[in-house]
Write a protein that holds these residues in place. Structure first.
Motif, mmCIF file in Angstrom:
data_model
loop_
_atom_site.group_PDB
_atom_site.id
_atom_site.type_symbol
_atom_site.label_atom_id
_atom_site.label_comp_id
_atom_site.label_asym_id
_atom_site.label_seq_id
_atom_site.Cartn_x
_atom_site.Cartn_y
_atom_site.Cartn_z
ATOM 1 N N SER A 199 42.371 -21.442 19.000
ATOM 2 C CA SER A 199 42.119 -21.309 20.442
ATOM 3 C C SER A 199 42.514 -19.946 21.001
ATOM 4 C CB SER A 199 42.822 -22.423 21.211
ATOM 5 O OG SER A 199 44.214 -22.343 21.021
ATOM 6 N N SER A 200 43.475 -19.288 20.393
ATOM 7 C CA SER A 200 43.881 -17.974 20.897
ATOM 8 C C SER A 200 43.384 -16.821 20.009
ATOM 9 C CB SER A 200 45.401 -17.913 21.037
ATOM 10 O OG SER A 200 46.009 -18.135 19.785
ATOM 11 N N THR A 201 42.517 -17.119 19.069
ATOM 12 C CA THR A 201 41.943 -16.086 18.213
ATOM 13 C C THR A 201 40.842 -15.347 18.971
ATOM 14 O OG1 THR A 201 42.384 -17.426 16.246
ATOM 15 C CG2 THR A 201 40.750 -15.666 16.020
ATOM 16 N N PRO A 202 40.939 -14.028 19.047
ATOM 17 C CA PRO A 202 39.891 -13.269 19.762
ATOM 18 C C PRO A 202 38.512 -13.496 19.135
ATOM 19 C CG PRO A 202 41.769 -11.863 19.242
ATOM 20 C CD PRO A 202 41.991 -13.163 18.522
ATOM 21 N N ASP A 203 37.524 -13.618 19.972
ATOM 22 C CA ASP A 203 36.121 -13.780 19.571
ATOM 23 C C ASP A 203 35.845 -15.038 18.743
ATOM 24 O OD1 ASP A 203 35.442 -11.371 20.855
ATOM 25 O OD2 ASP A 203 36.002 -10.221 19.064
ATOM 26 N N TYR A 204 36.730 -16.020 18.824
ATOM 27 C CA TYR A 204 36.504 -17.274 18.108
ATOM 28 C C TYR A 204 35.400 -18.060 18.806
ATOM 29 C CZ TYR A 204 37.120 -21.994 16.318
ATOM 30 O OH TYR A 204 36.900 -23.228 15.761
ATOM 31 N N ALA A 205 34.450 -18.567 18.061
ATOM 32 C CA ALA A 205 33.384 -19.403 18.608
ATOM 33 C C ALA A 205 33.752 -20.868 18.376
ATOM 34 C CB ALA A 205 32.059 -19.082 17.952
ATOM 35 N N ARG A 206 33.939 -21.595 19.456
ATOM 36 C CA ARG A 206 34.299 -23.014 19.388
ATOM 37 C C ARG A 206 33.274 -23.773 18.548
ATOM 38 N NH1 ARG A 206 32.820 -27.769 21.864
ATOM 39 N NH2 ARG A 206 34.528 -29.271 22.047
ATOM 40 N N LEU A 207 33.777 -24.655 17.681
ATOM 41 C CA LEU A 207 32.899 -25.493 16.873
ATOM 42 C C LEU A 207 32.545 -26.754 17.656
ATOM 43 C CD1 LEU A 207 34.678 -25.254 13.404
ATOM 44 C CD2 LEU A 207 32.705 -23.950 14.223
ATOM 45 N N ASN A 208 31.268 -27.023 17.749
ATOM 46 C CA ASN A 208 30.790 -28.217 18.423
ATOM 47 C C ASN A 208 30.185 -29.139 17.376
ATOM 48 O OD1 ASN A 208 30.103 -29.829 20.742
ATOM 49 N ND2 ASN A 208 27.980 -29.226 20.372
ATOM 50 N N THR A 209 30.537 -30.409 17.424
ATOM 51 C CA THR A 209 30.020 -31.380 16.476
ATOM 52 C C THR A 209 29.015 -32.275 17.171
ATOM 53 O OG1 THR A 209 32.166 -31.405 15.375
ATOM 54 C CG2 THR A 209 30.660 -33.171 14.812
ATOM 55 N N SER A 210 27.828 -32.350 16.610
ATOM 56 C CA SER A 210 26.823 -33.277 17.135
ATOM 57 C C SER A 210 26.546 -34.334 16.077
ATOM 58 C CB SER A 210 25.550 -32.537 17.524
ATOM 59 O OG SER A 210 25.022 -31.852 16.419
ATOM 60 N N LEU A 211 26.389 -35.553 16.532
ATOM 61 C CA LEU A 211 26.126 -36.665 15.624
ATOM 62 C C LEU A 211 24.650 -37.037 15.732
ATOM 63 C CD1 LEU A 211 29.271 -38.833 16.445
ATOM 64 C CD2 LEU A 211 29.000 -37.130 14.649
ATOM 65 N N THR A 212 24.001 -37.151 14.592
ATOM 66 C CA THR A 212 22.596 -37.528 14.567
ATOM 67 C C THR A 212 22.405 -38.723 13.635
ATOM 68 O OG1 THR A 212 22.124 -35.975 12.778
ATOM 69 C CG2 THR A 212 21.788 -35.174 15.005
ATOM 70 N N SER A 213 21.470 -39.564 13.985
ATOM 71 C CA SER A 213 21.205 -40.719 13.132
ATOM 72 C C SER A 213 20.386 -40.292 11.925
ATOM 73 C CB SER A 213 20.493 -41.818 13.921
ATOM 74 O OG SER A 213 19.282 -41.341 14.439
ATOM 75 N N VAL A 214 20.596 -41.007 10.841
ATOM 76 C CA VAL A 214 19.914 -40.738 9.585
ATOM 77 C C VAL A 214 18.841 -41.813 9.405
ATOM 78 C CG1 VAL A 214 20.229 -40.526 7.083
ATOM 79 C CG2 VAL A 214 22.023 -39.761 8.630
ATOM 80 N N VAL A 215 17.672 -41.429 8.926
ATOM 81 C CA VAL A 215 16.538 -42.350 8.796
ATOM 82 C C VAL A 215 16.917 -43.591 7.986
ATOM 83 C CG1 VAL A 215 14.192 -42.608 7.895
ATOM 84 C CG2 VAL A 215 14.865 -40.501 9.035
ATOM 85 N N SER A 216 17.669 -43.414 6.909
ATOM 86 C CA SER A 216 18.027 -44.541 6.051
ATOM 87 C C SER A 216 19.143 -45.407 6.638
ATOM 88 C CB SER A 216 18.447 -44.026 4.674
ATOM 89 O OG SER A 216 19.565 -43.171 4.801
ATOM 90 N N GLY A 217 19.660 -45.014 7.782
ATOM 91 C CA GLY A 217 20.742 -45.747 8.433
ATOM 92 C C GLY A 217 22.021 -44.944 8.386
ATOM 93 N N GLY A 218 22.793 -45.035 9.428
ATOM 94 C CA GLY A 218 24.048 -44.307 9.488
ATOM 95 C C GLY A 218 23.958 -43.107 10.405
#
Length: 101
Positions: free
Chosen positions: A31-50
């Motif tokens: 959080s205090s690292t210069p020029d750090y790009a925050r990681l964003n996690t997105s959840l997507t469904s999988v065709v086979s389930g899950g």
């Protein structure tokens, strides 16, 4: 849908939440690292389930409140998947005992 399919779906949810927690931990640690790009996690469904977790760098702002809220949400989602997994295992055990009798 079979018990193994349900277990596979639940495990994918738990793996996705584990990935999400890793991204949150990385955000807090940097959080205090210069020029750090925050990681964003997105959840997507999988065709086979899950579900699948995709992690992408986003805006440079890391807000501790957002990270904590995301962590709580991830914990609750993980617990919900674990309960479904355990219930499926209990059902499987019950079915096997009926079949044996």
């Amino acid at each position: 849908m079979s018990i193994s399919s349900i277990a596979s779906i639940d495990l994918s949810g738990m793996r996705a939440q584990t990935t999400r927690v890793g991204a949150i931990a990385n955000n807090i640690a940097n959080s205090s690292t210069p020029d750090y790009a925050r990681l964003n996690t997105s959840l997507t469904s999988v065709v086979s389930g899950g579900v699948q977790a995709l992690v992408d760098p986003t805006a440079p702002d890391v807000d501790p409140t957002t990270e904590l809220t995301d962590l709580i949400e991830s914990e609750q989602s993980y617990k919900a998947n674990a309960v479904v997994f355990e219930t499926g295992a209990d059902m499987w055990e019950m079915l096997m005992s009926i079949k044996r009798d």
